[in-house]
Design a protein around this motif. Structure first.
Motif, short mmCIF file in Angstrom:
data_model
loop_
_atom_site.label_atom_id
_atom_site.label_comp_id
_atom_site.label_asym_id
_atom_site.label_seq_id
_atom_site.Cartn_x
_atom_site.Cartn_y
_atom_site.Cartn_z
N GLU A 8 0.76 -1.09 0.05
CA GLU A 8 -0.30 0.05 -0.08
C GLU A 8 0.85 1.08 -0.02
O GLU A 8 0.63 2.09 -0.72
N ALA A 9 2.09 1.23 0.84
CA ALA A 9 2.90 2.50 0.73
C ALA A 9 3.56 2.58 -0.50
O ALA A 9 3.71 3.76 -1.01
N ARG A 10 4.02 1.54 -1.14
CA ARG A 10 4.55 1.54 -2.48
C ARG A 10 3.47 2.32 -3.61
O ARG A 10 3.98 3.17 -4.42
N THR A 11 2.24 1.63 -3.61
CA THR A 11 1.23 2.07 -4.06
C THR A 11 1.26 3.72 -4.20
O THR A 11 1.13 4.56 -5.14
N LEU A 12 0.98 3.95 -2.94
CA LEU A 12 0.96 5.60 -2.49
C LEU A 12 2.16 6.46 -3.04
O LEU A 12 2.07 7.54 -3.76
N CYS A 13 3.26 5.79 -2.98
CA CYS A 13 4.69 6.60 -3.37
C CYS A 13 4.68 6.64 -4.76
O CYS A 13 4.89 7.68 -5.48
N ASP A 14 4.29 5.45 -5.55
CA ASP A 14 4.13 5.68 -6.95
C ASP A 14 2.87 6.63 -7.63
O ASP A 14 3.27 7.35 -8.61
N GLU A 15 2.10 6.67 -6.80
CA GLU A 15 0.81 7.84 -7.13
C GLU A 15 1.51 9.09 -7.18
O GLU A 15 1.22 10.01 -7.89
N ILE A 16 2.20 9.22 -6.19
CA ILE A 16 2.58 10.80 -5.55
C ILE A 16 3.67 10.92 -7.02
O ILE A 16 3.77 12.16 -7.50
N VAL A 17 4.51 10.04 -7.13
CA VAL A 17 5.82 10.39 -8.32
C VAL A 17 4.99 10.36 -9.59
O VAL A 17 5.41 11.34 -10.44
N ASP A 18 4.12 9.76 -9.87
CA ASP A 18 3.18 9.86 -11.07
C ASP A 18 2.56 10.89 -11.36
O ASP A 18 2.42 11.69 -12.47
N SER A 19 2.12 11.49 -10.24
CA SER A 19 1.26 12.68 -10.29
C SER A 19 2.42 13.98 -10.41
O SER A 19 2.24 15.02 -11.28
N VAL A 20 3.52 14.01 -9.82
CA VAL A 20 4.48 14.98 -10.17
C VAL A 20 4.97 14.82 -11.68
O VAL A 20 5.31 15.91 -11.96
N ARG A 21 5.18 13.61 -11.98
CA ARG A 21 5.69 13.49 -13.53
C ARG A 21 4.59 14.05 -14.67
O ARG A 21 5.15 14.36 -15.66
N LYS A 22 3.45 14.34 -14.03
CA LYS A 22 2.57 14.92 -15.11
C LYS A 22 3.17 16.38 -15.52
O LYS A 22 2.66 16.91 -16.54
N VAL A 23 3.56 16.92 -14.57
CA VAL A 23 4.21 18.29 -14.74
C VAL A 23 5.63 18.51 -14.78
O VAL A 23 6.24 19.05 -16.00
N PHE A 24 6.33 17.77 -14.41
CA PHE A 24 7.80 17.79 -14.34
C PHE A 24 8.55 16.61 -15.05
O PHE A 24 8.19 15.47 -14.54
N VAL A 25 9.01 16.85 -16.08
CA VAL A 25 9.78 15.72 -16.82
C VAL A 25 10.94 15.64 -16.51
O VAL A 25 12.03 16.55 -16.59
N GLY A 26 11.39 14.40 -15.68
CA GLY A 26 12.76 14.28 -15.25
C GLY A 26 13.12 13.02 -14.75
O GLY A 26 12.28 12.20 -15.11
N ASN A 27 14.08 12.86 -13.95
CA ASN A 27 14.57 11.62 -13.49
C ASN A 27 13.73 11.21 -12.59
O ASN A 27 13.39 11.61 -11.39
N ARG A 28 13.11 9.89 -12.63
CA ARG A 28 12.28 9.37 -11.76
C ARG A 28 13.05 8.90 -10.28
O ARG A 28 12.30 8.97 -9.47
N VAL A 29 14.25 8.51 -10.47
CA VAL A 29 14.91 8.27 -9.25
C VAL A 29 15.05 9.58 -8.44
O VAL A 29 15.00 9.41 -7.09
N LEU A 30 15.36 10.71 -9.01
CA LEU A 30 15.21 11.92 -8.18
C LEU A 30 14.03 12.16 -7.35
O LEU A 30 14.24 12.53 -6.32
N MET A 31 12.99 11.86 -8.10
CA MET A 31 11.87 12.12 -7.53
C MET A 31 11.43 11.26 -6.42
O MET A 31 10.72 11.64 -5.24
N ARG A 32 11.65 9.82 -6.53
CA ARG A 32 11.77 8.83 -5.39
C ARG A 32 12.71 9.20 -4.36
O ARG A 32 12.42 9.21 -3.04
N MET A 33 13.80 9.95 -4.61
CA MET A 33 14.71 10.25 -3.40
C MET A 33 14.31 11.32 -2.80
O MET A 33 14.54 11.44 -1.69
#
Length: 65
Positions: A8-33
């Protein structure tokens, strides 16, 4: 109190990163960090050349959270 569910935590984190990626096109690892630092109540220092979207990333990330 509910048990901690890793999936559940992983799913929530992926949703957060995916929402940010809708506006910011960049490194997914950076967003996860960045997300990991926020979850750990830590600090992040962005150092890079001007105009690469550091401020945009932080603003979008703050809105998503």
């Amino acid at each position: 109190m509910d048990a901690f569910d890793v999936d559940e935590a992983r799913t929530l984190c992926d949703e957060i990163v995916d929402s940010v990626r809708k506006v910011f096109v960049g490194n997914r690892v950076l967003m996860r960090m960045l997300l990991a630092a926020c979850m750990a109540n830590g600090h992040v220092l962005f150092e890079d050349y001007p105009g690469l979207g550091k401020t945009l990333l932080v603003k979008v990330f703050a809105r998503v959270l």
